[in-house]
Motif scaffolding. Structure first.
Motif, PDB file in Angstrom:
ATOM      1  N   GLY A   1      -3.340 -40.268  14.666  1.00 29.12           N
ATOM      2  CA  GLY A   1      -2.912 -41.658  14.566  1.00 29.12           C
ATOM      3  C   GLY A   1      -1.756 -42.051  15.452  1.00 29.12           C
ATOM      4  N   THR A   2      -1.167 -41.096  16.176  1.00 30.55           N
ATOM      5  CA  THR A   2      -0.109 -41.429  17.133  1.00 30.55           C
ATOM      6  C   THR A   2      -0.607 -41.335  18.575  1.00 30.55           C
ATOM      7  OG1 THR A   2       0.653 -39.130  17.171  1.00 30.55           O
ATOM      8  CG2 THR A   2       1.694 -40.592  15.581  1.00 30.55           C
ATOM      9  N   GLY A   3      -1.892 -41.045  18.752  1.00 35.00           N
ATOM     10  CA  GLY A   3      -2.439 -40.830  20.091  1.00 35.00           C
ATOM     11  C   GLY A   3      -2.877 -42.110  20.773  1.00 35.00           C
ATOM     12  N   THR A   4      -3.513 -41.955  21.931  1.00 35.35           N
ATOM     13  CA  THR A   4      -3.912 -43.081  22.772  1.00 35.35           C
ATOM     14  C   THR A   4      -4.765 -44.087  22.011  1.00 35.35           C
ATOM     15  OG1 THR A   4      -3.856 -41.693  24.755  1.00 35.35           O
ATOM     16  CG2 THR A   4      -5.160 -43.714  24.878  1.00 35.35           C
ATOM     17  N   LEU A   5      -5.751 -43.607  21.286  1.00 30.48           N
ATOM     18  CA  LEU A   5      -6.616 -44.475  20.494  1.00 30.48           C
ATOM     19  C   LEU A   5      -6.082 -44.683  19.094  1.00 30.48           C
ATOM     20  CD1 LEU A   5      -9.298 -46.000  19.988  1.00 30.48           C
ATOM     21  CD2 LEU A   5     -10.323 -43.774  19.428  1.00 30.48           C
ATOM     22  N   GLY A   6      -5.647 -43.612  18.452  1.00 32.06           N
ATOM     23  CA  GLY A   6      -5.287 -43.679  17.043  1.00 32.06           C
ATOM     24  C   GLY A   6      -4.193 -44.670  16.725  1.00 32.06           C
ATOM     25  N   ARG A   7      -3.218 -44.811  17.611  1.00 28.86           N
ATOM     26  CA  ARG A   7      -2.122 -45.732  17.299  1.00 28.86           C
ATOM     27  C   ARG A   7      -2.605 -47.182  17.284  1.00 28.86           C
ATOM     28  NH1 ARG A   7      -0.848 -44.412  22.778  1.00 28.86           N
ATOM     29  NH2 ARG A   7      -0.454 -46.247  24.093  1.00 28.86           N
ATOM     30  N   HIS A   8      -3.586 -47.507  18.146  1.00 33.81           N
ATOM     31  CA  HIS A   8      -4.129 -48.863  18.152  1.00 33.81           C
ATOM     32  C   HIS A   8      -5.035 -49.097  16.944  1.00 33.81           C
ATOM     33  CE1 HIS A   8      -2.427 -49.819  22.025  1.00 33.81           C
ATOM     34  NE2 HIS A   8      -3.000 -48.775  22.586  1.00 33.81           N
ATOM     35  N   VAL A   9      -5.782 -48.067  16.544  1.00 34.24           N
ATOM     36  CA  VAL A   9      -6.602 -48.183  15.338  1.00 34.24           C
ATOM     37  C   VAL A   9      -5.702 -48.428  14.128  1.00 34.24           C
ATOM     38  CG1 VAL A   9      -8.165 -46.959  13.783  1.00 34.24           C
ATOM     39  CG2 VAL A   9      -8.463 -46.754  16.258  1.00 34.24           C
ATOM     40  N   THR A  10      -4.635 -47.659  14.027  1.00 33.74           N
ATOM     41  CA  THR A  10      -3.680 -47.820  12.929  1.00 33.74           C
ATOM     42  C   THR A  10      -3.120 -49.234  12.892  1.00 33.74           C
ATOM     43  OG1 THR A  10      -3.090 -45.469  12.991  1.00 33.74           O
ATOM     44  CG2 THR A  10      -1.480 -46.987  12.019  1.00 33.74           C
ATOM     45  N   GLU A  11      -2.744 -49.737  14.041  1.00 36.04           N
ATOM     46  CA  GLU A  11      -2.181 -51.086  14.124  1.00 36.04           C
ATOM     47  C   GLU A  11      -3.188 -52.132  13.649  1.00 36.04           C
ATOM     48  OE1 GLU A  11      -0.929 -54.046  17.756  1.00 36.04           O
ATOM     49  OE2 GLU A  11      -0.267 -51.962  17.869  1.00 36.04           O
TER      50      GLU A  11
ATOM     51  N   VAL B   1      -2.445 -47.559   5.516  1.00 36.17           N
ATOM     52  CA  VAL B   1      -2.893 -46.556   6.479  1.00 36.17           C
ATOM     53  C   VAL B   1      -1.937 -45.372   6.454  1.00 36.17           C
ATOM     54  CG1 VAL B   1      -3.458 -46.069   8.890  1.00 36.17           C
ATOM     55  CG2 VAL B   1      -3.876 -48.352   7.950  1.00 36.17           C
ATOM     56  N   ARG B   2      -2.518 -44.193   6.417  1.00 39.23           N
ATOM     57  CA  ARG B   2      -1.752 -42.947   6.439  1.00 39.23           C
ATOM     58  C   ARG B   2      -2.045 -42.249   7.766  1.00 39.23           C
ATOM     59  NH1 ARG B   2      -3.092 -39.878   1.207  1.00 39.23           N
ATOM     60  NH2 ARG B   2      -2.069 -41.709   0.315  1.00 39.23           N
ATOM     61  N   VAL B   3      -1.020 -42.056   8.571  1.00 41.44           N
ATOM     62  CA  VAL B   3      -1.174 -41.436   9.884  1.00 41.44           C
ATOM     63  C   VAL B   3      -1.008 -39.926   9.758  1.00 41.44           C
ATOM     64  CG1 VAL B   3      -0.179 -41.223  12.200  1.00 41.44           C
ATOM     65  CG2 VAL B   3      -0.439 -43.483  11.142  1.00 41.44           C
ATOM     66  N   VAL B   4      -2.006 -39.205  10.258  1.00 34.05           N
ATOM     67  CA  VAL B   4      -1.978 -37.741  10.232  1.00 34.05           C
ATOM     68  C   VAL B   4      -2.004 -37.235  11.671  1.00 34.05           C
ATOM     69  CG1 VAL B   4      -3.272 -35.660   9.631  1.00 34.05           C
ATOM     70  CG2 VAL B   4      -3.091 -37.541   7.979  1.00 34.05           C
ATOM     71  N   SER B   5      -0.987 -36.494  12.043  1.00 31.72           N
ATOM     72  CA  SER B   5      -0.958 -35.816  13.339  1.00 31.72           C
ATOM     73  C   SER B   5       0.011 -34.646  13.211  1.00 31.72           C
ATOM     74  CB  SER B   5      -0.524 -36.756  14.465  1.00 31.72           C
ATOM     75  OG  SER B   5       0.860 -37.060  14.367  1.00 31.72           O
ATOM     76  N   ARG B   6       0.126 -33.868  14.248  1.00 30.35           N
ATOM     77  CA  ARG B   6       0.960 -32.668  14.150  1.00 30.35           C
ATOM     78  C   ARG B   6       2.434 -32.980  13.950  1.00 30.35           C
ATOM     79  NH1 ARG B   6      -0.810 -29.260  19.273  1.00 30.35           N
ATOM     80  NH2 ARG B   6      -1.243 -31.371  20.040  1.00 30.35           N
ATOM     81  N   HIS B   7       2.874 -34.175  14.366  1.00 35.39           N
ATOM     82  CA  HIS B   7       4.306 -34.466  14.325  1.00 35.39           C
ATOM     83  C   HIS B   7       4.626 -35.757  13.580  1.00 35.39           C
ATOM     84  CE1 HIS B   7       4.663 -31.216  17.208  1.00 35.39           C
ATOM     85  NE2 HIS B   7       3.829 -31.829  18.015  1.00 35.39           N
TER      86      HIS B   7
ATOM     87  N   ALA C   1      -2.948 -32.825   0.743  1.00 36.29           N
ATOM     88  CA  ALA C   1      -1.982 -33.850   0.348  1.00 36.29           C
ATOM     89  C   ALA C   1      -2.157 -35.111   1.183  1.00 36.29           C
ATOM     90  CB  ALA C   1      -0.557 -33.310   0.497  1.00 36.29           C
ATOM     91  N   ALA C   2      -2.465 -34.944   2.458  1.00 34.58           N
ATOM     92  CA  ALA C   2      -2.630 -36.095   3.342  1.00 34.58           C
ATOM     93  C   ALA C   2      -3.845 -36.929   2.964  1.00 34.58           C
ATOM     94  CB  ALA C   2      -2.750 -35.619   4.789  1.00 34.58           C
ATOM     95  N   LEU C   3      -4.884 -36.298   2.408  1.00 33.78           N
ATOM     96  CA  LEU C   3      -6.114 -37.012   2.075  1.00 33.78           C
ATOM     97  C   LEU C   3      -6.179 -37.465   0.622  1.00 33.78           C
ATOM     98  CD1 LEU C   3      -8.917 -35.027   3.972  1.00 33.78           C
ATOM     99  CD2 LEU C   3      -7.526 -36.934   4.754  1.00 33.78           C
ATOM    100  N   ALA C   4      -5.202 -37.116  -0.178  1.00 33.69           N
ATOM    101  CA  ALA C   4      -5.228 -37.468  -1.597  1.00 33.69           C
ATOM    102  C   ALA C   4      -5.307 -38.981  -1.769  1.00 33.69           C
ATOM    103  CB  ALA C   4      -3.987 -36.918  -2.291  1.00 33.69           C
ATOM    104  N   GLY C   5      -6.327 -39.442  -2.490  1.00 37.85           N
ATOM    105  CA  GLY C   5      -6.486 -40.869  -2.749  1.00 37.85           C
ATOM    106  C   GLY C   5      -7.101 -41.662  -1.617  1.00 37.85           C
ATOM    107  N   ALA C   6      -7.500 -41.001  -0.554  1.00 39.51           N
ATOM    108  CA  ALA C   6      -8.069 -41.721   0.596  1.00 39.51           C
ATOM    109  C   ALA C   6      -9.522 -42.090   0.326  1.00 39.51           C
ATOM    110  CB  ALA C   6      -7.979 -40.864   1.855  1.00 39.51           C
ATOM    111  N   GLY C   7      -9.908 -43.289   0.763  1.00 37.25           N
ATOM    112  CA  GLY C   7     -11.297 -43.703   0.668  1.00 37.25           C
ATOM    113  C   GLY C   7     -12.044 -43.548   1.970  1.00 37.25           C
ATOM    114  N   THR C   8     -11.299 -43.648   3.081  1.00 37.79           N
ATOM    115  CA  THR C   8     -11.905 -43.586   4.412  1.00 37.79           C
ATOM    116  C   THR C   8     -11.021 -42.743   5.323  1.00 37.79           C
ATOM    117  OG1 THR C   8     -12.922 -45.782   4.193  1.00 37.79           O
ATOM    118  CG2 THR C   8     -12.611 -44.953   6.437  1.00 37.79           C
ATOM    119  N   VAL C   9     -11.656 -41.962   6.179  1.00 37.52           N
ATOM    120  CA  VAL C   9     -10.942 -41.206   7.213  1.00 37.52           C
ATOM    121  C   VAL C   9     -11.507 -41.605   8.576  1.00 37.52           C
ATOM    122  CG1 VAL C   9     -10.481 -38.926   8.208  1.00 37.52           C
ATOM    123  CG2 VAL C   9     -10.440 -39.244   5.723  1.00 37.52           C
ATOM    124  N   VAL C  10     -10.624 -41.980   9.492  1.00 39.36           N
ATOM    125  CA  VAL C  10     -11.006 -42.244  10.880  1.00 39.36           C
ATOM    126  C   VAL C  10     -10.519 -41.060  11.699  1.00 39.36           C
ATOM    127  CG1 VAL C  10     -10.916 -43.865  12.799  1.00 39.36           C
ATOM    128  CG2 VAL C  10     -10.711 -44.717  10.460  1.00 39.36           C
TER     129      VAL C  10
END
Length: 251
Positions: free
Chosen positions: A9-19, A28-34, A50-59
């Motif tokens: 979610g902090t990458g080239t595509l992911g950050r725009h999807v998150t936005e 939105v919950r952003v998952v990345s190494r940092h 823990a990152a996926l707890a309660g999530a309905g959708t994962v991109v």
């Protein structure tokens, strides 16, 4: 509706999807190494439950050409199943089933994992992002005087923000399976794109067409990575270059 998790979610595509998803009012919950508090390396999976707890959708946008995508996808799918995720959205590349390039084969393998996951799923294939084409040309231009490009290879780059908007729309909907491909507005030669880059950057190089060998090169030359009948993008490479080289622009 549930939280939407964006891997990479902090990458080239992911950050725009998150936005885009946050603009739509979704949590939105952003998952990345940092990315605290959900800093997860999908290759080992620590912290993923823990990152996926309660999530309905994962991109799933996280990827690396250096390897490990299949292992990461397996861990993500297993964790999504445990968390009760209803919808897994995956971004892939046009031509992964036609071009025998190592990274493309990996993307195709991950598509198969998603399809067999037992989860509701959506897969979108797109052509290369403008950002990638620009990085490749910048790397080639490090040579003095010359800018080499593979001879006879066409390309159809697409604007990453447009892909993000479409991917977010898919994530907000129901699982749709393999959806129609998404390509940029123009099919152009790499030589033409290189000349556009040189004009925009003000660099002086002679573009040199370099013939290569191998099955991947032949497939690229044949246009196996193009989506000519799905040229639905609107932003051109020149549009991207103008933003990139505008005064005060990052990068």
């Amino acid at each position: 509706m549930g939280t939407i998790v964006v891997t990479g979610g902090t990458g080239t595509l992911g950050r725009h999807v998150t936005e885009r998803l946050r603009e739509a009012g979704r949590e939105v919950r952003v998952v990345s190494r940092h990315s605290a508090p959900y800093a997860v390396d999908l290759r080992d999976g620590r912290g993923l439950d823990a990152a996926l707890a309660g999530a309905g959708t994962v991109v799933h946008c996280a990827t690396t050409p250096s390897g490990g995508d299949e292992r990461a996808a397996r861990r993500l799918i297993d964790a999504a199943g445990r968390a009760g995720v209803a919808h897994l959205v995956y971004i892939s590349i046009v031509g992964v089933d036609r071009v025998p390039f190592g990274y493309y084969r990996t993307k195709l393998a991950v598509e198969g994992l998603v399809e067999r996951s037992g989860l509701g799923w959506t897969i979108l294939r797109t052509t290369q992002f403008h950002d990638l084409v620009l990085r490749v040309l910048q790397g080639a231009a490090r040579l003095p005087l010359l800018l080499p490009v593979p001879a006879g290879v066409p390309d159809q780059p697409v604007e990453v923000r447009e892909v993000a908007a479409h991917l977010a729309e898919l994530a907000l909907g129901e699982p749709a399976g393999r959806v129609p491909d998404m390509g940029g507005p123009e099919v152009r030669t790499l030589e033409d794109l290189a000349e556009a880059y040189l004009r925009a950057s003000g660099r002086r190089r002679r573009v040199v067409r370099v013939p290569l060998v191998g099955a991947s090169y032949r497939a690229f030359r044949a246009g196996g990575h193009l989506a000519r009948d799905r040229a639905v993008g609107t932003g051109t490479f020149e549009d991207h270059l103008r933003r990139h080289f505008a005064p005060g622009a990052r990068g």
